[in-house]
Write a protein that holds these residues in place. Structure first.
Motif, short mmCIF file in Angstrom:
data_model
loop_
_atom_site.label_atom_id
_atom_site.label_comp_id
_atom_site.label_asym_id
_atom_site.label_seq_id
_atom_site.Cartn_x
_atom_site.Cartn_y
_atom_site.Cartn_z
N UNK A 170 -7.66 0.26 -8.23
CA UNK A 170 -7.73 -0.79 -7.21
C UNK A 170 -6.87 -2.00 -7.58
N UNK A 171 -6.37 -2.04 -8.81
CA UNK A 171 -5.49 -3.15 -9.18
C UNK A 171 -4.03 -2.85 -8.87
N UNK A 172 -3.76 -1.75 -8.22
CA UNK A 172 -2.39 -1.55 -7.73
C UNK A 172 -2.42 -0.95 -6.33
N UNK A 173 -1.40 -1.31 -5.57
CA UNK A 173 -1.28 -0.74 -4.22
C UNK A 173 -0.08 0.19 -4.20
N UNK A 174 -0.21 1.25 -3.45
CA UNK A 174 0.91 2.21 -3.32
C UNK A 174 1.30 2.28 -1.86
N UNK A 175 2.60 2.19 -1.65
CA UNK A 175 3.12 2.13 -0.29
C UNK A 175 4.19 3.21 -0.12
N UNK A 176 4.02 4.05 0.88
CA UNK A 176 5.05 5.03 1.21
C UNK A 176 5.88 4.47 2.35
N UNK A 177 7.16 4.34 2.10
CA UNK A 177 8.05 3.78 3.13
C UNK A 177 8.99 4.90 3.58
N UNK A 178 9.02 5.12 4.89
CA UNK A 178 10.00 6.07 5.43
C UNK A 178 10.92 5.30 6.36
N UNK A 179 11.86 5.99 6.96
CA UNK A 179 12.76 5.29 7.90
C UNK A 179 11.98 4.71 9.06
N UNK A 180 10.83 5.28 9.35
CA UNK A 180 10.11 4.87 10.57
C UNK A 180 8.70 4.38 10.36
N UNK A 181 8.19 4.43 9.15
CA UNK A 181 6.77 4.07 8.93
C UNK A 181 6.52 3.39 7.60
N UNK A 182 5.44 2.60 7.59
CA UNK A 182 4.81 2.17 6.34
C UNK A 182 3.46 2.85 6.29
N UNK A 183 3.12 3.45 5.16
CA UNK A 183 1.89 4.23 5.07
C UNK A 183 1.14 3.89 3.79
N UNK A 184 -0.16 3.64 3.93
CA UNK A 184 -1.01 3.33 2.77
C UNK A 184 -2.33 4.09 2.92
N UNK A 185 -3.09 4.11 1.84
CA UNK A 185 -4.43 4.68 1.90
C UNK A 185 -5.46 3.57 1.81
N UNK A 186 -6.39 3.56 2.73
CA UNK A 186 -7.49 2.60 2.68
C UNK A 186 -8.70 3.31 2.10
N UNK A 187 -9.21 2.78 1.02
CA UNK A 187 -10.38 3.40 0.38
C UNK A 187 -11.64 3.05 1.20
N UNK A 188 -12.75 3.66 0.85
CA UNK A 188 -13.97 3.36 1.60
C UNK A 188 -14.25 1.85 1.50
N UNK A 189 -14.72 1.27 2.59
CA UNK A 189 -15.02 -0.16 2.60
C UNK A 189 -14.33 -0.85 3.76
#
Ligand code: ATP
Ligand code: VIB
Length: 265
Positions: A170-189
């Motif tokens: 939880x002390x780091x965020x991971x971001x997937x960037x494509x030509x058309x999207x930003x994508x992340x995972x939201x944990x429970x909460x």
């Protein structure tokens, strides 16, 4: 007004996200490592912005070919975009590319593990750097992967699976960037996602890729309240941002994706 009051009273239970900060801010609020994956670098505007502020720049195996090829007409520029490392099983790295980066003293390192993708191997390399003596402050870097998603579907799923692998960090965020999207995972909460609608939208999706969830959303054109979502049932795709602030409450991890505008940098 009531909700603003709720944040004031309870700021810690709501995780804050500003996915497009990496494309909009002059200096990122959180240091990050950029991992260049093996897909064509179509959006050099995005690539250059992500590169310029990254603390670490790794190429996952054939990602180095893409970096090299992006500057096919410009030797001088190529030399300005040297990664800190090229890492992976190195079955995709071309010899001319390897020779070039080695001649520029770029670390080229091999890991033969056949149970992890080269993207995962680069994350392991980042962990090594984080625990090395040189990182005296013990900084944990966020991870930005580009170009992620699209291309091979198994690799796309592997990249999303990587978000699930990292969810407990939880002390780091991971971001997937494509030509058309930003994508992340939201944990429970509970999550509060700040969207910069000059860069993001209009479309977005909330996808329970890890299994059934119960979802509540605010700030979208189509919102749900305590609604069970699962594959074969409700999955919120082709949704639309209706506010700069989106709130999501989920009882299990869920993928958030938002469309990127064509002109982002
Ligand atoms: N066609 C693709 N579509 C989407 N992502 C890809 C694709 N090919 C590679 N990637 C991403 O780039 C990384 C580096 O790719 P690499 O050059 O090693 O290809 P690979 O040998 O097929 O990948 P791996 O060995 O990781 O399975 C992969 O780990 C993956 O995250
Ligand atoms: C059950 C299972 N399925 C697929 C692979 C294959 N695989 C997954 S990651 C990877 C490395 C690619 O560089 C390879 C070969 C495996 N090992 N185990």
């Amino acid at each position: 007004m009531l909700q603003v009051l709720c944040y004031a009273l309870d700021p810690f239970t709501m995780r804050q996200w500003r996915p497009s900060d990496v494309l909009s801010l002059e200096k990122p609020l959180r240091p990050y490592a950029l991992i260049v994956l093996n897909q064509k670098l179509n959006r050099l505007d995005i690539f250059k912005k992500l590169w310029s502020e990254a603390s670490y720049r790794f190429c996952a195996d054939g990602g180095a070919n893409r970096l090299y090829d992006a500057f096919v007409d410009d030797e001088e520029l190529r030399e300005k975009y040297l990664p800190h490392a090229v890492h992976g099983d190195l079955d995709s790295l071309r010899k001319d590319v390897r020779d070039y980066y080695e001649s520029k003293n770029v670390e080229v390192s091999q890991d033969h593990d056949q149970n992890s993708t080269d993207f995962m191997k680069c994350i392991s390399l980042l962990r090594k750097k984080e625990t090395s003596d040189k990182n005296e402050d013990g900084i944990k870097y966020d991870i930005v992967a580009f170009p992620a998603l699209g291309g091979r579907f198994d690799q796309t799923i592997a990249s999303i699976n990587q978000l699930y692998f990292l969810k407990d960090e939880t002390d780091r965020q991971t971001l997937l960037v494509s030509d058309e999207n930003l994508t992340i995972l939201l944990d429970e909460g509970k999550h509060r996602i700040e969207c910069n609608r000059q860069l993001e939208g209009p479309t977005c999706g909330i996808m329970p890729l890890g299994g059934p969830i119960v979802l509540t959303t605010r700030g979208l054109r189509w919102n749900l309240t305590d609604y069970p979502c699962h594959f074969g049932g409700m999955v919120s795709t082709s949704n639309v941002l209706a506010s700069d602030i989106v709130e999501i409450e989920t009882d299990k991890p869920v993928v958030w994706t938002v469309e990127l505008k064509e002109d982002t940098c």
